[in-house]
Motif scaffolding. Structure first.
Motif, short mmCIF file in Angstrom:
data_model
loop_
_atom_site.label_atom_id
_atom_site.label_comp_id
_atom_site.label_asym_id
_atom_site.label_seq_id
_atom_site.Cartn_x
_atom_site.Cartn_y
_atom_site.Cartn_z
N ARG A 156 -19.23 -10.12 1.62
CA ARG A 156 -19.33 -11.28 2.27
C ARG A 156 -20.14 -12.43 1.74
O ARG A 156 -19.99 -13.57 1.54
N LYS A 159 -18.85 -13.85 -1.38
CA LYS A 159 -17.74 -14.74 -1.33
C LYS A 159 -18.38 -16.33 -0.73
O LYS A 159 -17.88 -17.37 -1.10
N THR A 203 -19.33 -5.04 12.79
CA THR A 203 -18.17 -6.03 12.31
C THR A 203 -17.53 -5.47 11.25
O THR A 203 -16.74 -6.28 10.50
N SER A 204 -17.93 -4.36 10.44
CA SER A 204 -17.33 -3.88 9.31
C SER A 204 -15.95 -3.59 9.28
O SER A 204 -15.29 -4.28 8.34
N LEU A 206 -13.79 -5.32 11.56
CA LEU A 206 -13.27 -6.52 12.02
C LEU A 206 -13.30 -7.74 11.26
O LEU A 206 -14.07 -8.03 10.53
N ASP A 207 -12.14 -8.43 11.55
CA ASP A 207 -12.12 -9.74 10.73
C ASP A 207 -12.89 -10.93 11.74
O ASP A 207 -13.22 -10.20 12.73
N LEU A 208 -12.84 -11.97 11.08
CA LEU A 208 -13.82 -13.11 11.86
C LEU A 208 -13.32 -13.33 13.39
O LEU A 208 -14.00 -13.34 14.28
N GLU A 209 -12.00 -13.56 13.46
CA GLU A 209 -11.42 -13.68 14.66
C GLU A 209 -11.78 -12.68 15.78
O GLU A 209 -12.07 -13.06 16.86
N GLN A 210 -11.68 -11.36 15.30
CA GLN A 210 -11.81 -10.16 16.35
C GLN A 210 -13.25 -10.10 16.58
O GLN A 210 -13.79 -9.90 17.52
N SER A 211 -14.26 -10.43 15.62
CA SER A 211 -15.81 -10.58 15.63
C SER A 211 -16.19 -11.48 16.72
O SER A 211 -16.80 -11.48 17.77
#
Ligand code: DC
Length: 224
Positions: A156, A159, A203-204, A206-211
């Motif tokens: 992350r 990126k 959060t490994s 989870l995507d951003l929305e889910q987190s």
């Protein structure tokens, strides 16, 4: 003791604290405070004064006359070093490592404590850092410990830096992540750790929305 709502989010670098806390603050109408920016500003100032990050005497001397303040523009935090907006400058990789080093110095933590406490006493806020639930806001109504594996966090970070036009090498970033994890969780003063009442969110997978959703739900369920 103030009656503002205080949410503490602690965790290692790259777990997504700032992105998630920023989104959750906007959704809840809270002020978002990124305390890492304060340590980074102390490191930037030390480097401008040619202090060696690992030399506490030099770093402490660099605090003399230093004014660090936070401002909020359209909900976004800006950090000022003696009045100059240094929000971008503090993101350089050498400042990340410098921040980790200077944050282990008790006088630096003391220097930044009142500033953090003051903001939380005046605003409903989500504050992220390493020692927010343990030291800065032990009275927070909600304490979250946000984490993810070192590999995912390094990915992350690469990126994120690339989006800012900074080219990086994954292995080097991973080594940096691990070194900072070690420094931040093994230092004598205010080490990074969860409290007994912390809600642990990994959060490994989870995507951003889910987190963001997981954090907002945890806050709503626990803030009263
Ligand atoms: O969250 P960040 O990567 O911007 O933080 C930079 C450094 O500052 C990090 O290595 C540890 C330190 N820090 C700290 O010791 N306590 C805090 N509350 C926030 C950050």
């Amino acid at each position: 003791m103030s009656n503002t709502i205080k949410v503490a989010i602690d965790g290692p670098s790259g777990a997504g604290k700032s992105t998630i806390a920023k989104a959750a603050s906007a959704a809840l109408g809270f002020v978002y405070v990124d305390t890492g920016a304060l340590y980074r500003t102390v490191a930037l100032n030390a480097s401008l004064k040619n202090a060696d990050f690992k030399n506490s005497e030099q770093v402490i001397a660099s605090l003399e006359g230093l004014d660090v303040s936070l401002g909020f523009v359209d909900g976004a935090q800006h950090v000022y070093l003696n009045g100059e907006d240094v929000s971008d400058k503090i993101r350089a990789p050498e400042i990340s490592m410098g921040a980790s080093a200077v944050s282990a110095i008790p006088a630096v933590r003391k220097f930044l404590f009142n500033l953090q406490r003051d903001i939380a006493d005046k605003n409903n806020c989500i504050m992220d850092g390493r020692d927010i639930g343990t030291v800065v806001l032990p009275d927070a109504q909600v304490k979250i410990f946000l984490t993810a594996s070192p590999e995912i966090r390094a990915e992350r970070r690469c990126k994120e830096l690339l989006e800012k036009g900074i080219q990086t090498n994954f292995e080097e970033v991973l080594a940096d992540v691990k070194e900072r994890d070690y420094n931040d969780s093994h230092r004598e003063i205010a080490p990074l750790k969860a409290t007994e009442e912390s809600i642990i969110v990994d959060t490994s997978a989870l995507d951003l929305e889910q987190s963001i959703e997981a954090i907002i739900n945890a806050i709503k369920e626990n803030m009263h």
